[in-house]
Design an enzyme around this catalytic site. Structure first.
Site: not given
Ligand SMILES: [Cu+2]
Lengths: 529, 381
Positions: A78, A107, A143, A170-171, A254, A256, A258, A269, A303-304, A329, A332, A451
């Site tokens: 998932h 293009d 994951w 690809s990314s 991390h 990622e 963002y 925006s 922090h993870h 943040t 924003k 979890r």
């Protein structure tokens, strides 16, 4: 040069090819954008179905439907599918469609590369999905794929890793293309500080991706060699360190986060000023805030890992650095509210999703701030409080931004207005059910529910039941969204004019083109004022 | 149809569940000074967030109500205000400082157990296994495993048809709880035997990962007697949800009594193990004992029927090791292999190892026919 001149040039033979081959060989940014978006939609449905398996099992205490191993597999896939198959390709699709149009380029800079970066994806996903049918089942270590647990994966392990390699390539290719396009293909007069914010957020996202994807690829390759070639990168008995994996993974992981959220900031925006009929408040501070978030995202990874037993200096450094992210943040959020302030707002579906984004993403931001505080996180870590947090930033965050973007630009892409009544219905069902699903999870986490568990103690029953009900309503409400899109693609509905939204011409070059835009746009660069 | 039935079930559940609801909304205050401090910190940051939230959401709601086109508003065109922008960069920074200072204090408290008066009274080594905990009281000679209790274990099986609500402390009960004295400084040393687990008792105010090959630590001083429950919080494979933690904190006298009982039990068990290590068993005795040992220690990976998980855990059924020389088979069980097969000599007694080896060779689809006595095991060390 006017829009009309850009469309009626002499290249009438440059329409799309016909049939399937149009899509296989296409180098047109609009076609490739469409391919990305459709792929993402399919992946959202696949990943969503997996989420419903999870929620169905968690509806009541006790195991009713699936083996815990399959449950773990569902949780793992998932996440992988939603991140790499849903959110990332969806934003890449938006980038493909909109960035050339928004910057006045004909293009993407590297169209063949563009084709390749898309066509890698289906192979990656087929490989990933096929692991479910392999000996030992799909990947089930989460994951994040922490060793040593992930090394217990059966035949699925190398295939999962290869698919991550493919999706990573690809990314990277897509990111290179976006950066090259924005830096080289802007229409004369389109200076960097005139770029629409969606483009800005994407440049920073693209740089993040180029920096982190190789780290992920290297890290999972180390898992591969640990499992099959006798290395001991993450094996303490061989002189390695399982926690090293976590540091490497989150150095990718991390930023990622963002990668998933910065383009959402860009979309919001774009949408809010249009429907507030007011220019975006604090354009340049938005750009600087995005860049600061991008920078900070590289120095907060641990922090993870507050619970792995870091030295106190590490705990405190990562606490302070993470807390700092709240500043840009916050800027924003304040800017979005100020953009709405004294505007003349209307509340079409894109605006509804954008406002819900601001409200609910901010909620996710608050819990994020709470979790940044390491001594408190020693309680929150790996509980449903975390699950609630990241779903608040990813679902009513990134996914709502994608809904807003789709409703906002769908009339431009298809030339047809979507059904506003269905759009509103979709919004309200989605916005209510998302809260029914995820809000109770805050309570579950604080009350002590870990979890990634397939079964739980009875005192967690009530909120889990609510969460499951919410998830099913949410899931089925998305069929409305699919129906709305299919209708527009089939050319049903009122014809959309060039501007689509009242006064939108002031808010971006895309609204000066016809709806739908011709196959090739801006073959002659527009004039920027 | 299935969906319709599910929805009906949902409705029934939601309507009926109010009666049995027994939930909490907030973090526990816990039973140590540290857990109180963590709770207070949590409440502080929660209220700060609520405050900021009320401010931001009020502005947003005001704007949505008043600044709409349907009210005939002519949109203003302002798009920047340097003073305002500096203000809302600096003020949040100051708010963050007001959170960072107490956070730092609590973090120092967590790390600096030396600020606790007096030396450590007891050190317990906690090892995470798939899927149970092992508690060793260092210097006391007490060492035992703590598994999910039998009733929960029965009820948690897929399709068990036992109402979890009728099981006492479903999934939060164990066979052998950890027992500690109150008001004593207790240090825990954590490690993992196979994969990473995480040891969490919410009432103590923290959790810590148990990492194979590494030692992490944590400490508590429990203020009042009671039973405190927690769970493994790091995904550790199939039965991650089924390795709870139960800590019983007892007054010193009762703790000493428990300690004495455990020691005499332990001595009896050691004496029995010693006797059994040289005893000659019949084949049937070995197989019967081996089945118990297998189901408790091997079945979670190699599966109860011995078929393993292809690609991850080798099958016992028709295994070349099980059907090869018996000394090699016994050596593998004793010494382990690679990262995933632990050395069982650290966990099982000689008689148990001999029994499980014999069982594997004569059951689970194998019919090698031979047996091994505890005294015949390859040299241990
Ligand atoms: Cu565990």
């Amino acid at each position: 040069m006017s829009a009309a001149a850009a469309t009626h040039d002499e290249h009438h033979d440059h329409g799309p090819a016909r049939g399937l081959m149009r899509w296989v060989f296409t180098t047109n940014h609009k076609d490739i954008g469409t391919l990305y978006l459709i792929t993402a939609l399919i992946m959202f449905m696949v990943g969503g179905a997996m989420a419903l398996v999870i929620r169905a099992e968690l509806f009541q205490p006790g195991l009713q439907l699936v083996d815990p191993m399959f449950f773990n597999s569902m949780a793992t896939l998932h996440a992988l599918i939603m991140i790499f198959g849903g959110v990332m390709p969806a934003f890449t699709g938006l980038a493909n469609w909109m960035i050339p149009i928004m910057i006045g380029a004909p293009d993407m800079a590297l169209p063949r590369l563009n084709n390749w970066s898309f066509w890698l994806l289906p192979f990656g996903f087929v490989l990933l999905a096929s692991t479910l049918f392999m000996e030992g089942g799909g990947p089930a270590a989460g994951w994040t794929m922490y060793p040593p647990l992930v090394l217990q994966t059966g035949a699925a392990l190398p295939f999962t890793i290869f698919s991550i390699h493919i999706l990573g390539i690809s990314s990277i290719l897509a990111s290179i293309n976006i950066i090259v396009t924005v830096f080289n293909m802007r229409a004369p007069g389109m200076s960097l500080m005139k770029l629409p914010l969606f483009v800005w957020t994407w440049i920073i996202t693209a740089f993040l991706m180029i920096a982190i994807m190789p780290v992920l690829a290297g890290t999972v390759t180390m898992l591969l060699t640990d499992k099959f070639f006798g290395t001991s990168f993450f094996n303490a008995a061989g002189g390695g360190d399982p926690v090293l994996y976590q540091h490497l993974f989150w150095f990718f992981g991390h930023p990622e986060v963002y990668v998933l959220i910065l383009p959402s900031f860009g979309v919001i925006s774009q949408v809010i000023p249009t429907f507030a009929r007011k220019p975006l408040f604090g354009y340049s501070s938005m750009v600087y805030a995005t860049a600061s978030i991008g920078f900070l995202s590289f120095i907060v990874w641990a922090h993870h890992q507050y619970t792995v037993g870091m030295p106190i200096e590490g705990e405190l450094f990562f606490t302070y650095a993470t807390m700092l992210i709240a500043v840009p943040t916050g800027v924003k959020v304040f800017n979005w509210v100020s953009t709405m302030w004294k505007g003349a707002m209307t509340f079409e579906t894109p605006m509804l999703f954008a406002i819900a984004f601001v409200v609910l993403f901010t909620m996710g931001g608050f819990t994020g701030l709470m979790m940044s505080i390491s001594p408190a996180d020693l309680q929150y870590h790996d509980t449903y409080f975390i699950v609630a947090h990241f779903h608040y930033v990813l679902v009513p965050g990134a996914v709502f931004a994608l809904f807003a973007a789709t409703y906002y630009w769908l009339p431009k892409w298809t030339g047809r207005m979507y059904d506003e009544r269905l759009g509103q219905l979709h919004f309200w069902l989605t916005a209510i059910s998302v809260n029914v699903t995820f809000f109770p999870q805050h309570f579950l986490g604080l009350a002590g529910m870990p979890r990634r568990i397939a079964d739980y103690a009875v005192q967690f029953a009530e909120f889990n039941a609510w969460s499951t009900v919410g998830a099913f309503v949410f899931g089925f409400a998305q069929l409305i969204f699919v129906y709305v899109i299919i209708k527009a693609i089939r050319g049903e509905g009122e014809k959309a004019n060039d501007e689509v939204w009242e006064g939108a011409r002031e808010h971006g070059l895309e609204w000066t083109l016809p709806s739908p835009p011709p196959y090739h746009t801006w073959e002659t660069a527009p004039e920027i004022h | 149809m299935k969906i319709f039935k599910l929805l009906l079930a949902v409705l029934g559940w939601v309507l009926s569940s109010r009666a049995r609801a027994d939930y909490t909304l907030n973090l526990t205050e816990g039973v140590t000074k540290l857990s109180h401090d963590v709770h207070d910190l949590h409440m502080l940051i929660l209220w700060i967030c609520v405050g900021i939230g009320i401010l931001v959401y009020s502005l947003l709601i005001y704007s949505i109500i008043h600044h709409r086109k349907s009210k005939g508003v002519v949109p203003a065109q302002f798009h920047e205000n340097t003073k305002l922008e500096i203000l809302w960069t600096v003020i949040p920074f100051l708010i963050l400082l007001s959170m960072a200072i107490p956070a730092t204090k609590v973090m120092i408290e967590i790390y600096n157990s030396d600020t606790m008066p007096g030396p450590t009274d007891l050190t317990v080594k906690v090892t995470g296994y798939q899927w149970k905990w092992r508690y060793e009281y260092l210097g006391e000679g007490i060492d035992f495993f703590s598994n999910l209790d039998a009733k929960s274990n029965e009820a948690r099986q897929l399709g068990a048809n036992i109402d979890p609500a009728k099981v006492d402390n479903y999934l939060l009960n164990v066979d052998n709880p950890l027992v500690i004295p109150v008001n004593k400084k207790i240090r825990f040393l954590f490690t993992g035997a196979d994969v990473i687990h995480s040891w969490w008792v919410p009432d103590f105010g923290w959790k810590k990962d148990t990492i194979p090959g590494f030692i992490t630590d944590g400490w508590v001083k429990v203020e009042k007697p009671g039973i405190y429950r927690g769970q493994c919080t790091e995904l550790c494979g199939r039965d991650h949800a089924f390795m709870p933690i139960v800590v019983i904190a007892k007054p010193e006298a009762e703790y000493q009594q428990w300690l004495a009982e455990q020691k005499s039990k332990g001595e009896a068990a050691t004496a029995q193990a010693k006797a059994e290590a040289v005893k000659t068993f019949t084949k049937d005795e070995l197989i019967a004992k081996g089945q118990e040992v297998y189901n408790a220690n091997c079945a979670s990976c190699h599966q109860p029927n011995g078929e393993g998980i292809p690609g991850a855990f080798p099958a016992i059924t028709n295994s070349p090791v099980v059907n090869g020389p018996i000394e090699e088979h016994a050596r593998l069980v004793l010494k382990g292999k690679g990262q995933l097969m632990p050395p069982f000599e650290a966990v099982l007694k000689p008689a148990e190892i001999a029994a499980v080896v014999t069982y594997q060779r004569n059951a689970l689809g194998n019919s090698k026919g031979d047996l091994i006595q505890p005294a015949e095991l390859p040299a241990q060390n």
